[in-house]
Design a protein around this motif. Structure first.
Motif, PDB file in Angstrom:
ATOM      1  N   VAL A 110       0.865  -1.170   0.000  1.00  0.00           N
ATOM      2  CA  VAL A 110       0.000   0.000   0.000  1.00  0.00           C
ATOM      3  C   VAL A 110       0.905   1.224   0.000  1.00  0.00           C
ATOM      4  O   VAL A 110       1.826   1.327   0.811  1.00  0.00           O
ATOM      5  N   ILE A 111       0.653   2.173  -0.914  1.00  0.00           N
ATOM      6  CA  ILE A 111       1.516   3.335  -1.104  1.00  0.00           C
ATOM      7  C   ILE A 111       0.773   4.597  -0.680  1.00  0.00           C
ATOM      8  O   ILE A 111      -0.335   4.864  -1.157  1.00  0.00           O
ATOM      9  N   LEU A 112       1.380   5.360   0.225  1.00  0.00           N
ATOM     10  CA  LEU A 112       0.895   6.685   0.590  1.00  0.00           C
ATOM     11  C   LEU A 112       1.781   7.719  -0.090  1.00  0.00           C
ATOM     12  O   LEU A 112       3.013   7.645   0.008  1.00  0.00           O
ATOM     13  N   ARG A 113       1.181   8.692  -0.756  1.00  0.00           N
ATOM     14  CA  ARG A 113       1.943   9.735  -1.442  1.00  0.00           C
ATOM     15  C   ARG A 113       1.651  11.086  -0.792  1.00  0.00           C
ATOM     16  O   ARG A 113       0.502  11.519  -0.722  1.00  0.00           O
ATOM     17  N   LEU A 114       2.722  11.748  -0.345  1.00  0.00           N
ATOM     18  CA  LEU A 114       2.621  13.069   0.254  1.00  0.00           C
ATOM     19  C   LEU A 114       3.178  14.095  -0.731  1.00  0.00           C
ATOM     20  O   LEU A 114       4.327  13.974  -1.178  1.00  0.00           O
ATOM     21  N   ASP A 115       2.373  15.078  -1.035  1.00  0.00           N
ATOM     22  CA  ASP A 115       2.787  16.135  -1.954  1.00  0.00           C
ATOM     23  C   ASP A 115       3.881  16.978  -1.307  1.00  0.00           C
ATOM     24  O   ASP A 115       3.814  17.327  -0.128  1.00  0.00           O
ATOM     25  N   ASN A 116       4.899  17.317  -2.081  1.00  0.00           N
ATOM     26  CA  ASN A 116       5.985  18.137  -1.548  1.00  0.00           C
ATOM     27  C   ASN A 116       5.525  19.531  -1.143  1.00  0.00           C
ATOM     28  O   ASN A 116       6.204  20.215  -0.377  1.00  0.00           O
ATOM     29  N   GLU A 117       4.387  19.989  -1.665  1.00  0.00           N
ATOM     30  CA  GLU A 117       3.891  21.310  -1.299  1.00  0.00           C
ATOM     31  C   GLU A 117       3.557  21.380   0.192  1.00  0.00           C
ATOM     32  O   GLU A 117       3.589  22.462   0.785  1.00  0.00           O
ATOM     33  N   ILE A 118       3.228  20.247   0.798  1.00  0.00           N
ATOM     34  CA  ILE A 118       2.880  20.240   2.222  1.00  0.00           C
ATOM     35  C   ILE A 118       3.968  19.594   3.074  1.00  0.00           C
ATOM     36  O   ILE A 118       3.831  19.562   4.296  1.00  0.00           O
ATOM     37  N   THR A 119       5.033  19.096   2.450  1.00  0.00           N
ATOM     38  CA  THR A 119       6.064  18.412   3.226  1.00  0.00           C
ATOM     39  C   THR A 119       7.385  19.162   3.293  1.00  0.00           C
ATOM     40  O   THR A 119       7.985  19.279   4.358  1.00  0.00           O
ATOM     41  N   PHE A 120       7.866  19.712   2.159  1.00  0.00           N
ATOM     42  CA  PHE A 120       9.186  20.334   2.121  1.00  0.00           C
ATOM     43  C   PHE A 120       9.146  21.668   1.366  1.00  0.00           C
ATOM     44  O   PHE A 120       8.417  21.801   0.381  1.00  0.00           O
ATOM     45  N   PRO A 121       9.966  22.634   1.794  1.00  0.00           N
ATOM     46  CA  PRO A 121      10.146  23.849   0.989  1.00  0.00           C
ATOM     47  C   PRO A 121      10.925  23.515  -0.283  1.00  0.00           C
ATOM     48  O   PRO A 121      11.621  22.495  -0.345  1.00  0.00           O
ATOM     49  N   PRO A 122      10.832  24.334  -1.310  1.00  0.00           N
ATOM     50  CA  PRO A 122      11.548  24.052  -2.564  1.00  0.00           C
ATOM     51  C   PRO A 122      13.056  23.937  -2.353  1.00  0.00           C
ATOM     52  O   PRO A 122      13.677  24.787  -1.707  1.00  0.00           O
ATOM     53  N   ALA A 152      10.330   6.606   0.022  1.00  0.00           N
ATOM     54  CA  ALA A 152      10.995   6.917  -1.246  1.00  0.00           C
ATOM     55  C   ALA A 152      10.778   8.381  -1.594  1.00  0.00           C
ATOM     56  O   ALA A 152       9.648   8.877  -1.582  1.00  0.00           O
ATOM     57  N   GLY A 153      11.878   9.071  -1.931  1.00  0.00           N
ATOM     58  CA  GLY A 153      11.804  10.461  -2.357  1.00  0.00           C
ATOM     59  C   GLY A 153      11.872  10.572  -3.871  1.00  0.00           C
ATOM     60  O   GLY A 153      12.634   9.845  -4.529  1.00  0.00           O
ATOM     61  N   HIS A 154      11.055  11.478  -4.442  1.00  0.00           N
ATOM     62  CA  HIS A 154      11.008  11.686  -5.888  1.00  0.00           C
ATOM     63  C   HIS A 154      11.047  13.182  -6.183  1.00  0.00           C
ATOM     64  O   HIS A 154      10.537  13.990  -5.396  1.00  0.00           O
ATOM     65  N   THR A 155      11.601  13.539  -7.326  1.00  0.00           N
ATOM     66  CA  THR A 155      11.648  14.935  -7.766  1.00  0.00           C
ATOM     67  C   THR A 155      11.207  15.022  -9.226  1.00  0.00           C
ATOM     68  O   THR A 155      10.988  13.999  -9.884  1.00  0.00           O
ATOM     69  N   ASP A 156      11.120  16.252  -9.728  1.00  0.00           N
ATOM     70  CA  ASP A 156      10.894  16.438 -11.159  1.00  0.00           C
ATOM     71  C   ASP A 156      12.243  16.466 -11.871  1.00  0.00           C
ATOM     72  O   ASP A 156      13.283  16.158 -11.276  1.00  0.00           O
ATOM     73  N   ASP A 209       5.890  17.756 -18.457  1.00  0.00           N
ATOM     74  CA  ASP A 209       5.598  18.679 -19.546  1.00  0.00           C
ATOM     75  C   ASP A 209       4.769  19.879 -19.124  1.00  0.00           C
ATOM     76  O   ASP A 209       4.613  20.835 -19.895  1.00  0.00           O
ATOM     77  N   THR A 210       4.216  19.872 -17.926  1.00  0.00           N
ATOM     78  CA  THR A 210       3.435  21.008 -17.443  1.00  0.00           C
ATOM     79  C   THR A 210       3.801  21.257 -15.978  1.00  0.00           C
ATOM     80  O   THR A 210       4.300  20.358 -15.286  1.00  0.00           O
ATOM     81  N   PRO A 211       3.555  22.467 -15.476  1.00  0.00           N
ATOM     82  CA  PRO A 211       3.826  22.735 -14.054  1.00  0.00           C
ATOM     83  C   PRO A 211       3.041  21.805 -13.123  1.00  0.00           C
ATOM     84  O   PRO A 211       3.547  21.410 -12.069  1.00  0.00           O
ATOM     85  N   GLU A 212       1.802  21.474 -13.504  1.00  0.00           N
ATOM     86  CA  GLU A 212       1.000  20.587 -12.657  1.00  0.00           C
ATOM     87  C   GLU A 212       1.608  19.186 -12.605  1.00  0.00           C
ATOM     88  O   GLU A 212       1.643  18.558 -11.533  1.00  0.00           O
ATOM     89  N   HIS A 213       2.064  18.679 -13.746  1.00  0.00           N
ATOM     90  CA  HIS A 213       2.669  17.353 -13.762  1.00  0.00           C
ATOM     91  C   HIS A 213       3.978  17.326 -12.982  1.00  0.00           C
ATOM     92  O   HIS A 213       4.261  16.363 -12.255  1.00  0.00           O
ATOM     93  N   ARG A 214       4.783  18.380 -13.122  1.00  0.00           N
ATOM     94  CA  ARG A 214       6.043  18.425 -12.374  1.00  0.00           C
ATOM     95  C   ARG A 214       5.778  18.495 -10.868  1.00  0.00           C
ATOM     96  O   ARG A 214       6.493  17.879 -10.074  1.00  0.00           O
ATOM     97  N   ALA A 215       4.730  19.221 -10.481  1.00  0.00           N
ATOM     98  CA  ALA A 215       4.389  19.295  -9.054  1.00  0.00           C
ATOM     99  C   ALA A 215       3.948  17.936  -8.523  1.00  0.00           C
ATOM    100  O   ALA A 215       4.267  17.563  -7.389  1.00  0.00           O
ATOM    101  N   ALA A 216       3.203  17.182  -9.336  1.00  0.00           N
ATOM    102  CA  ALA A 216       2.772  15.849  -8.909  1.00  0.00           C
ATOM    103  C   ALA A 216       3.935  14.877  -8.812  1.00  0.00           C
ATOM    104  O   ALA A 216       3.910  13.937  -8.000  1.00  0.00           O
ATOM    105  N   ASN A 217       4.963  15.086  -9.619  1.00  0.00           N
ATOM    106  CA  ASN A 217       6.131  14.201  -9.578  1.00  0.00           C
ATOM    107  C   ASN A 217       7.031  14.477  -8.377  1.00  0.00           C
ATOM    108  O   ASN A 217       7.797  13.601  -7.972  1.00  0.00           O
ATOM    109  N   ARG A 218       6.941  15.678  -7.817  1.00  0.00           N
ATOM    110  CA  ARG A 218       7.712  15.987  -6.604  1.00  0.00           C
ATOM    111  C   ARG A 218       6.921  15.482  -5.406  1.00  0.00           C
ATOM    112  O   ARG A 218       5.944  16.092  -4.967  1.00  0.00           O
TER     113      ARG A 218
END
Length: 256
Positions: A110-122, A152-156, A209-218
């Protein structure tokens, strides 16, 4: 006065008794026909009974049969991804409704995904205060369910310019380590259950390819693995001292 002649053969009650036994036999045969018998299981059970009652023909073994294989196979089926998913959903239901945490169930995890917008500053690996509240709830889940947990950590794919981390690889690894260190900080989780890894931009969920997709990948993923071994089905009890006396990862230096 003429004597009564005794009838030859069995008493009359034997006929009723025989009919009753026949009906009972048919009943149990019918029950057996509806059941499913595993030949391998029957062989193991019969072998265990033979050893337990001392029916030995070849050689004597002093150890009592433990039936470990039978117990592990039967008990392992009682804890699976569905049970794990239900426990996680009940613990973070509000966050799931708000869309702050994403959840996905696969065959063995089971995978929990936390958006970087609420976890880490840029560009940094220091947890935001809001992220600590989420991780406190996730820590309580880990304390209650068995199995290993991978962070697991992921970035754009946007290259880093300046800052403490030379690449997205090092940034993603540092963020995963920060989450693991926070989860282990209270000493209520065995460190050998946890692991941290950084994938950098190598495993995007969407094309960059878009800001929204890059945000989801972080993102940071907390992956609950389904236990496969009998010893992994129990959560080890934590002593009053916890696991602080064990060797821990050195804390990251404060980011300037």
């Amino acid at each position: 006065m003429p004597k009564k002649t005794e009838e030859a053969g069995a008493p009359k009650w034997m006929v009723t008794f025989g009919d009753l036994m026949s009906l009972l036999l048919c009943f149990f045969v019918l029950l057996l026909s509806f059941s499913t018998m595993d030949p391998a299981m029957f062989k193991e059970v019969s072998g265990s009974l033979k050893e337990a009652f001392g029916v030995q023909r070849e050689e004597y073994h002093p150890d009592l049969p433990k039936g470990l294989d039978i117990v592990s196979r039967e008990f392992a089926a009682t804890f699976n991804v569905d049970v794990l998913l239900e426990k996680i959903r009940s613990a973070i239901m509000l966050e799931l409704i708000k869309g702050e945490i994403d959840i996905e169930a696969l065959d063995d995890r089971v995978i929990l995904r936390l958006d970087n917008e609420i976890t880490f500053p840029p560009g940094r690996a220091t947890l935001k205060p809001a992220a600590r509240a989420y991780l406190d709830k996730i820590r309580r889940i880990i304390e209650e369910v068995p199995g290993e947990v991978l962070v697991a950590g992921h970035t754009d794919d946007v290259p880093l310019r300046g800052g403490r981390y030379p690449s997205n690889w090092s940034l993603s690894a540092a963020r995963a380590s920060s989450v693991v260190e926070y989860l282990l900080a209270k000493g209520t989780i065995a460190p050998n259950r946890m692991a941290a890894t950084g994938y950098g931009p190598s495993r995007p969920r969407y094309p960059n390819d878009t800001p929204e997709h890059r945000a989801a990948n972080r993102r940071v993923e907390i992956i609950f693995m389904q236990p496969t071994q009998l010893e992994d089905l129990e959560v080890a009890p934590i002593t009053e001292k916890g696991f602080r006396e064990q060797e821990m990862m050195p804390p990251l230096k404060p980011e300037g």
